[in-house]
Scaffold this active site. Structure first.
Site, PDB file in Angstrom:
ATOM      1  N   LYS A 164      13.779   9.160  17.444  1.00 37.76           N
ATOM      2  CA  LYS A 164      15.137   9.567  17.070  1.00 37.76           C
ATOM      3  C   LYS A 164      15.766   8.642  16.042  1.00 37.76           C
ATOM      4  O   LYS A 164      16.637   9.046  15.265  1.00 37.76           O
ATOM      5  CB  LYS A 164      16.004   9.661  18.324  1.00 37.76           C
ATOM      6  CG  LYS A 164      15.647  10.838  19.222  1.00 37.76           C
ATOM      7  CD  LYS A 164      16.610  10.964  20.373  1.00 37.76           C
ATOM      8  CE  LYS A 164      16.332  12.226  21.181  1.00 37.76           C
ATOM      9  NZ  LYS A 164      15.024  12.209  21.827  1.00 37.76           N
ATOM     10  N   GLU A 248      24.876   6.442  19.759  1.00 39.06           N
ATOM     11  CA  GLU A 248      25.626   7.100  18.694  1.00 39.06           C
ATOM     12  C   GLU A 248      26.925   7.661  19.254  1.00 39.06           C
ATOM     13  O   GLU A 248      27.103   7.760  20.475  1.00 39.06           O
ATOM     14  CB  GLU A 248      24.793   8.202  18.043  1.00 39.06           C
ATOM     15  CG  GLU A 248      24.371   9.298  18.981  1.00 39.06           C
ATOM     16  CD  GLU A 248      23.346  10.239  18.352  1.00 39.06           C
ATOM     17  OE1 GLU A 248      22.741   9.868  17.330  1.00 39.06           O
ATOM     18  OE2 GLU A 248      23.155  11.340  18.890  1.00 39.06           O
ATOM     19  N   ASN A 283      22.452  17.660  30.374  1.00 37.47           N
ATOM     20  CA  ASN A 283      21.851  17.739  29.039  1.00 37.47           C
ATOM     21  C   ASN A 283      20.619  18.631  28.991  1.00 37.47           C
ATOM     22  O   ASN A 283      19.830  18.545  28.052  1.00 37.47           O
ATOM     23  CB  ASN A 283      21.501  16.339  28.506  1.00 37.47           C
ATOM     24  CG  ASN A 283      22.727  15.457  28.385  1.00 37.47           C
ATOM     25  OD1 ASN A 283      23.708  15.842  27.764  1.00 37.47           O
ATOM     26  ND2 ASN A 283      22.685  14.279  29.000  1.00 37.47           N
ATOM     27  N   GLU A 323      17.897  20.752  16.000  1.00 35.13           N
ATOM     28  CA  GLU A 323      19.064  20.901  16.862  1.00 35.13           C
ATOM     29  C   GLU A 323      20.280  20.239  16.225  1.00 35.13           C
ATOM     30  O   GLU A 323      20.187  19.145  15.664  1.00 35.13           O
ATOM     31  CB  GLU A 323      18.789  20.285  18.237  1.00 35.13           C
ATOM     32  CG  GLU A 323      17.618  20.941  18.956  1.00 35.13           C
ATOM     33  CD  GLU A 323      17.482  20.491  20.395  1.00 35.13           C
ATOM     34  OE1 GLU A 323      18.137  19.491  20.775  1.00 35.13           O
ATOM     35  OE2 GLU A 323      16.724  21.129  21.136  1.00 35.13           O
ATOM     36  N   GLU A 336      18.435  16.304  16.702  1.00 33.77           N
ATOM     37  CA  GLU A 336      17.025  15.934  16.748  1.00 33.77           C
ATOM     38  C   GLU A 336      16.189  17.120  16.298  1.00 33.77           C
ATOM     39  O   GLU A 336      16.692  18.248  16.208  1.00 33.77           O
ATOM     40  CB  GLU A 336      16.601  15.515  18.163  1.00 33.77           C
ATOM     41  CG  GLU A 336      16.683  16.620  19.204  1.00 33.77           C
ATOM     42  CD  GLU A 336      16.302  16.148  20.593  1.00 33.77           C
ATOM     43  OE1 GLU A 336      15.994  14.956  20.757  1.00 33.77           O
ATOM     44  OE2 GLU A 336      16.314  16.974  21.516  1.00 33.77           O
ATOM     45  N   ASN A 338      12.649  19.073  17.348  1.00 33.47           N
ATOM     46  CA  ASN A 338      11.571  19.219  18.314  1.00 33.47           C
ATOM     47  C   ASN A 338      10.361  19.803  17.598  1.00 33.47           C
ATOM     48  O   ASN A 338      10.404  20.930  17.088  1.00 33.47           O
ATOM     49  CB  ASN A 338      11.996  20.127  19.470  1.00 33.47           C
ATOM     50  CG  ASN A 338      13.074  19.478  20.319  1.00 33.47           C
ATOM     51  OD1 ASN A 338      12.959  18.320  20.691  1.00 33.47           O
ATOM     52  ND2 ASN A 338      14.131  20.217  20.610  1.00 33.47           N
ATOM     53  N   ARG A 340       7.622  21.264  18.235  1.00 32.42           N
ATOM     54  CA  ARG A 340       6.828  22.074  19.166  1.00 32.42           C
ATOM     55  C   ARG A 340       7.516  23.417  19.341  1.00 32.42           C
ATOM     56  O   ARG A 340       8.584  23.668  18.787  1.00 32.42           O
ATOM     57  CB  ARG A 340       6.747  21.379  20.528  1.00 32.42           C
ATOM     58  CG  ARG A 340       8.125  21.031  21.082  1.00 32.42           C
ATOM     59  CD  ARG A 340       8.098  20.547  22.505  1.00 32.42           C
ATOM     60  NE  ARG A 340       9.347  19.939  22.920  1.00 32.42           N
ATOM     61  CZ  ARG A 340      10.441  20.580  23.277  1.00 32.42           C
ATOM     62  NH1 ARG A 340      10.464  21.907  23.235  1.00 32.42           N
ATOM     63  NH2 ARG A 340      11.525  19.939  23.662  1.00 32.42           N
ATOM     64  N   PHE A 396      25.063  21.300  40.119  1.00 30.54           N
ATOM     65  CA  PHE A 396      24.672  22.443  39.291  1.00 30.54           C
ATOM     66  C   PHE A 396      23.161  22.680  39.288  1.00 30.54           C
ATOM     67  O   PHE A 396      22.661  23.447  38.476  1.00 30.54           O
ATOM     68  CB  PHE A 396      25.183  22.305  37.852  1.00 30.54           C
ATOM     69  CG  PHE A 396      26.677  22.219  37.747  1.00 30.54           C
ATOM     70  CD1 PHE A 396      27.457  23.315  38.061  1.00 30.54           C
ATOM     71  CD2 PHE A 396      27.296  21.049  37.365  1.00 30.54           C
ATOM     72  CE1 PHE A 396      28.842  23.252  37.982  1.00 30.54           C
ATOM     73  CE2 PHE A 396      28.682  20.966  37.282  1.00 30.54           C
ATOM     74  CZ  PHE A 396      29.465  22.071  37.596  1.00 30.54           C
TER      75      PHE A 396
END
Length: 715
Positions: A164, A248, A283, A323, A336, A338, A340, A396
């Protein structure tokens, strides 16, 4: 096949090689089942790709890849752990190889065993799916050294985007919008506090490697930063073998919107529109849709073009996802990339008509993309719900384990897709992600897709494990979600005290109680005859009128029921409710019409005490139905005393004890950490709910505990 494979010199790690089977009917569990295809394979029969592909994954994504391979005429090899020997992906592959024991480090992350499987089966390419080795540059390097194609990007792109810190620097250089923050590695908790103070709270602490919500914490003050640094580094080390962290600025109340990109080895790259992924817990995504209700064409194009700029900057070739966080003013920031196939790729397939797995295979073989940017449409709307074996009433969704004693996907409905890797009898274990399936619905409009999702959730039968369908149904029917007014804070804002299930209004409550009463009478009428001989029943059955008592929670209602033909009229609380429909008590699904409205109920259980457990509007309700005499006598029965939970700490989920912070005789303050449980690679801190002295400790680090196991007793 077994016969062919016997000719190979099998290494010791493959002595547990099991079997190879032809494609079976179980394949339909992981494919699109509807009257109209939502994506298609359009490869030319003369376009040669690979003869055999090994799928280095398990579960639904392995099934998903196998499906496209079969459509393309490619032989498939499944790998599996010993506990997955009867898994669906093993059954539908042409060959299967056991690569180790249950822990992922000894099987699905065991590169040596997987490389041996590639050699012994003669696989020409490997599709890694998502998770496990899908973004591991060392695995890609080892494949390249053996002359085996990695169906994904090259090692340079994996390394550049997998870190990252490095990916953020590359994004800046490629003129992609980025989030303000510290661009280096944070080494200590105190350094983290200093950097957080400089950036300004709130901040996001997250692992430099990996993703999937693991190793991520939001901190609003110095103490939370220290705690977040500790948990994030531990989770990162456990999940990715890399405990490096970055910090960040946390964009408060953002949307999480991602762009699907597709690129080849010839410099061509496309963006395949966006996916809205803002509904999350811890997340991790819960509900996704494509397109987003929030983006206008100008913002969509700007995000797509920046995503392609980033892909080209690292010479990306394959399917990938960029993203972004998007604020209320439609400013967007790179989060970021990904490298894949994403879990939520099916909704992009639905609105574009492209089979992304097929495209990945073509690119890996060296073919150019078949499309230009102008060819990429947005046709209709697609929504995906991630169906998990989780208890939605605990944070959740905390993991649940068990065996699927009954399982029925809603495949009878139009434009419904279910990507799964399980079947009736499958086990959901502590070793792997608790996902049951991805439920996808498609429609010409968002309202149509949402309506189909509501029906699909009501028709989905899952028994044997706790699941999150109650939460999913509440989300997709909530006025805020329906209006598109969502953010990554949706769940904590809508349910500030946690998810409590569907809250019944007066009319809905009457519907539920009336339905339960009718089911009770239907059961009595059915059991009144044994071999055509009348027997004594708990309520008179020879008449068409009954008086009952119905209990829900602490509420008790007297009801009167009359029957005329197939219609039951229930008088309850001064109102009349008409109920009719297929009262097949042997079926898990009960399609009823209640006051003219179609309802799909599920009856999970009925017992001799009159307790009926019904799934109604997605939520389980325990209703007790008694004759008036039984209700009167029941009032004399003593009630069982409830357990005093203030002095004990039980495990809220199955998992492994990572740390125990107290010992007998210690005094703990309210909110103080007592122990840490790791489940599915996520660490959960369990705290004291009152100030007290520790009486006894019943667990120790490294132990495996089940849901409800006693951990600590307080005085």
């Amino acid at each position: 096949m077994i016969g062919n494979m016997a000719a190979h010199s099998v290494p010791s790690t493959l002595k547990r090689l099991l079997f190879a089977v032809k494609c079976s009917p179980l394949q339909s569990r992981c494919c699109v089942v509807q009257r109209e295809a939502q994506y298609s394979t359009i490869s030319s029969p003369n376009e040669k790709t690979f003869d055999k592909i090994l799928i280095a994954n398990r579960g639904e994504i392995a099934c998903r890849v196998i499906k496209t391979c079969k459509k393309m005429g490619i032989q498939t090899v499944a790998v599996h752990s010993d506990v997955d020997s009867s898994a669906v992906h093993v059954k539908i592959a042409d060959e299967a190889v056991c690569v180790g024991s249950a822990p992922t480090s000894k099987s699905y992350l065991n590169m040596d065993a997987i490389m041996d499987a590639i050699r012994v089966t003669g696989a020409q390419a490997v599709h890694p799916g998502y998770g496990f080795l899908s973004e591991n540059k060392e695995f890609a390097k080892r494949l390249a050294a053996e002359g085996v194609a990695f169906i994904g990007p090259d090692t340079h792109a994996i390394q550049a985007m997998g870190d990252k810190i490095e990916s953020k620097l590359i994004a800046k250089a490629a003129k992609v919008n980025t989030i303000p923050g510290f661009d280096g590695v944070v080494k200590t908790a105190e350094e983290a506090v200093k950097i957080a103070q400089q950036i300004g709270y709130p901040v996001m602490i997250k692992a430099s490697a990996g993703g999937g919500g693991k190793g991520m914490r939001i901190a609003w003050n110095d103490e939370e930063t220290r705690e977040g640094f500790r948990f994030s580094s531990q989770e990162a080390a456990s999940s990715f073998g890399d405990d490096r962290l970055l910090i960040e600025k946390y964009i408060d109340n953002p949307r999480h919107i991602e762009i699907q990109v597709l690129a080849d080895k010839h410099g061509n790259a496309l963006w395949l529109n966006e996916r809205e992924c803002s509904i999350q817990r811890r997340n991790q995504k819960v509900v996704e849709e494509a397109p987003s209700t929030f983006l206008d064409p100008v913002t969509r194009r700007a995000m797509g073009e920046q995503a392609v700029q980033l892909a080209k900057a690292v010479q990306y070739s394959s399917a990938g996802t960029v993203e972004f966080l998007v604020d209320s003013k439609k400013n967007f920031y790179f989060l970021e990339m990904n490298t894949r196939l994403q879990v939520e790729h099916p909704i992009t397939e639905c609105i574009t008509g492209l089979d992304l797995v097929e495209q990945m295979i073509r690119v890996a073989k060296g073919y150019q993309l078949q499309h230009t940017q102008e060819d990429i449409p947005i046709n209709g709307w697609a929504i995906e719900c991630r169906v998990y074996a989780e208890d939605p009433y605990k944070s959740f969704g905390l993991p649940s384990i068990g065996r699927l004693s009954q399982y029925q996907e809603p495949l009878n409905l139009d434009k419904v897709r279910v990507d799964s890797g399980i079947q009736e009898g499958s086990d959901i274990s502590i070793y792997y992600d608790p996902m049951i399936s991805k439920l996808i619905t498609y429609g010409a409009t968002r309202a149509e897709a949402l309506g189909r999702m509501e029906d699909a959730l009501d028709n989905y039968v899952i028994r044997g494990v706790t699941h999150n369908i109650p939460l999913l149904r509440e989300i997709i029917t909530h006025p805020r979600f329906v209006s598109g007014h969502i953010s990554t804070n949706f769940l904590p804002e809508v349910y500030p005290d946690g998810f409590k299930g569907h809250q019944l209004e007066a009319d809905a409550k009457r519907e539920l109680l009336a339905s339960a009463a009718v089911l009770y009478i239907a059961a009595e009428l059915r059991s009144a005859k044994v071999l055509s001989t009348q027997r004594v029943a708990s309520t008179p059955v020879e008449s068409s009128h009954w008086e009952l008592c119905v209990e829900l929670g602490e509420e008790r209602q007297d009801v009167q029921i009359s029957k005329s033909g197939t219609v039951y009229t229930v008088e309850i609380d001064g109102a009349k409710v008409e109920v009719w429909g297929a009262l097949n008590l042997a079926s898990p699904l009960l399609p009823l019409t209640v006051n003219g409205t179609h309802r799909m109920l599920q009856c999970l259980s009925r017992d001799a005490a009159g307790v009926i457990v019904l799934q109604y509007l997605g939520t389980l309700f325990k209703v007790r139905v008694l004759s008036k005499l039984a209700a009167e006598l029941n009032s004399y029965m003593p009630e069982k005393a409830s357990e005093d939970t203030s002095s004990i700490l039980r495990s809220p989920m199955p998992g492994t004890v990572v740390a125990v912070s107290v010992k007998p005789g210690d005094t703990v303050a309210e909110g103080q950490e007592i122990c840490v449980i790791e489940a599915m690679k996520m660490q959960n801190s369990l705290t004291a709910i009152k100030q007290a002295k520790v009486k006894s400790v019943h667990c120790k680090p490294g132990e495996t505990v089940g849901e409800g196991d006693l951990l600590v007793e307080l005085e």
